[in-house]
Design a protein around this motif. Structure first.
Motif, PDB file in Angstrom:
ATOM      1  N   GLY A   5       2.745 -13.733   9.886  1.00  0.00           N
ATOM      2  CA  GLY A   5       2.172 -13.089   8.959  1.00  0.00           C
ATOM      3  C   GLY A   5       0.691 -12.206   9.332  1.00  0.00           C
ATOM      4  N   ALA A   6       0.271 -13.174   9.895  1.00  0.00           N
ATOM      5  CA  ALA A   6      -1.837 -12.812  10.240  1.00  0.00           C
ATOM      6  C   ALA A   6      -1.197 -11.450  11.555  1.00  0.00           C
ATOM      7  N   ALA A   7       0.129 -11.698  12.617  1.00  0.00           N
ATOM      8  CA  ALA A   7       0.283 -10.852  13.151  1.00  0.00           C
ATOM      9  C   ALA A   7       0.501  -8.908  12.124  1.00  0.00           C
ATOM     10  N   ILE A   8       1.226  -9.235  11.467  1.00  0.00           N
ATOM     11  CA  ILE A   8       1.707  -8.429  10.336  1.00  0.00           C
ATOM     12  C   ILE A   8       0.609  -8.013   9.889  1.00  0.00           C
ATOM     13  N   SER A   9      -0.473  -8.652   8.880  1.00  0.00           N
ATOM     14  CA  SER A   9      -1.352  -8.000   8.801  1.00  0.00           C
ATOM     15  C   SER A   9      -2.802  -7.292   9.433  1.00  0.00           C
ATOM     16  N   VAL A  10      -2.374  -7.898  10.829  1.00  0.00           N
ATOM     17  CA  VAL A  10      -3.060  -6.784  11.937  1.00  0.00           C
ATOM     18  C   VAL A  10      -3.049  -5.550  11.734  1.00  0.00           C
ATOM     19  N   LEU A  11      -1.488  -5.321  11.569  1.00  0.00           N
ATOM     20  CA  LEU A  11      -0.859  -3.567  12.071  1.00  0.00           C
ATOM     21  C   LEU A  11      -1.866  -3.444  10.768  1.00  0.00           C
ATOM     22  N   VAL A  12      -1.586  -3.759   9.632  1.00  0.00           N
ATOM     23  CA  VAL A  12      -1.508  -3.023   8.082  1.00  0.00           C
ATOM     24  C   VAL A  12      -3.372  -3.019   8.226  1.00  0.00           C
ATOM     25  N   LEU A  13      -3.643  -4.354   8.588  1.00  0.00           N
ATOM     26  CA  LEU A  13      -5.175  -3.690   8.246  1.00  0.00           C
ATOM     27  C   LEU A  13      -5.920  -2.927   8.937  1.00  0.00           C
ATOM     28  N   SER A  14      -5.003  -2.570  10.625  1.00  0.00           N
ATOM     29  CA  SER A  14      -5.592  -1.153  10.807  1.00  0.00           C
ATOM     30  C   SER A  14      -5.386  -0.149  10.751  1.00  0.00           C
ATOM     31  N   ALA A  15      -3.719  -0.107   9.919  1.00  0.00           N
ATOM     32  CA  ALA A  15      -3.782   1.734   9.291  1.00  0.00           C
ATOM     33  C   ALA A  15      -4.684   1.489   8.013  1.00  0.00           C
ATOM     34  N   LEU A  16      -4.870   0.459   7.805  1.00  0.00           N
ATOM     35  CA  LEU A  16      -5.479   0.853   6.071  1.00  0.00           C
ATOM     36  C   LEU A  16      -7.132   1.424   6.991  1.00  0.00           C
TER      37      LEU A  16
END
Length: 171
Positions: free
Chosen positions: A146-157
């Motif tokens: 989940g934290a790894a997915i949030s890295v991807l989402v927050l990087s895109a944002l």
């Protein structure tokens, strides 16, 4: 008027993220006897970063409650999501760097949430075979994903400059 607009914005973001967590729980991974839901952990990080620790805690509780009412989760969703969300938010508030938020979520959910799940499993759910560290490995897997997915989402944002606009919701 400005405070009311800010509160509505925060509640709207929180509501959308809670909905993502609940729907995302349909995509769970069974690991070592626990139902791991990495989307919840991504939502914990997003809520902590965008809204702060207390909203993240409330979102963790609301998502766990809805998941349990709908039969999509277990009582272990409460310590797993709430402790990680709170620690993630407090860590990010103390040191507003995204890696600090990720570590807060992984430690809060994986270690503290896993340990806090033992008494719930043993005494409330009647799982007498549960050991103190039973849930730590599965919670660590779930929260790390989940934290790894949030890295991807927050990087895109961040790349699209949406993160800075959304972070303004905290104020």
């Amino acid at each position: 008027m400005k405070m009311k607009k800010s509160s509505i914005r925060k509640l709207t973001i929180a509501g959308v993220l809670i909905a993502v967590a609940v729907v995302g729980s349909l995509f769970s991974i069974p690991v070592l006897g626990a139902k791991c839901s990495p989307v919840q952990h991504m939502v914990n990080v997003l809520g902590a970063v965008l809204l702060g620790p207390w909203y993240a805690l409330g979102m963790g509780f609301a998502a766990a409650l809805i998941r349990n009412v709908l039969g999509l989760g277990s009582l272990l969703a409460f310590p797993g999501s709430m402790i990680g969300a709170l620690l993630c938010g407090l860590a990010y508030k103390a040191c507003p760097k995204l890696p600090v938020a990720y570590v807060g979520e992984v430690f809060g959910t994986g270690i503290l949430g896993g340990l806090a799940s033992y008494p719930i499993a043993a005494f409330v759910m009647g799982n007498t075979k549960a050991a103190l560290f039973t849930f730590v490995p599965s919670f660590l897997v779930s929260t790390a994903v989940g934290a790894a997915i949030s890295v991807l989402v927050l990087s895109a944002l961040k790349r699209t400059h949406v993160l800075s606009a959304l972070e303004g919701a905290k104020h």
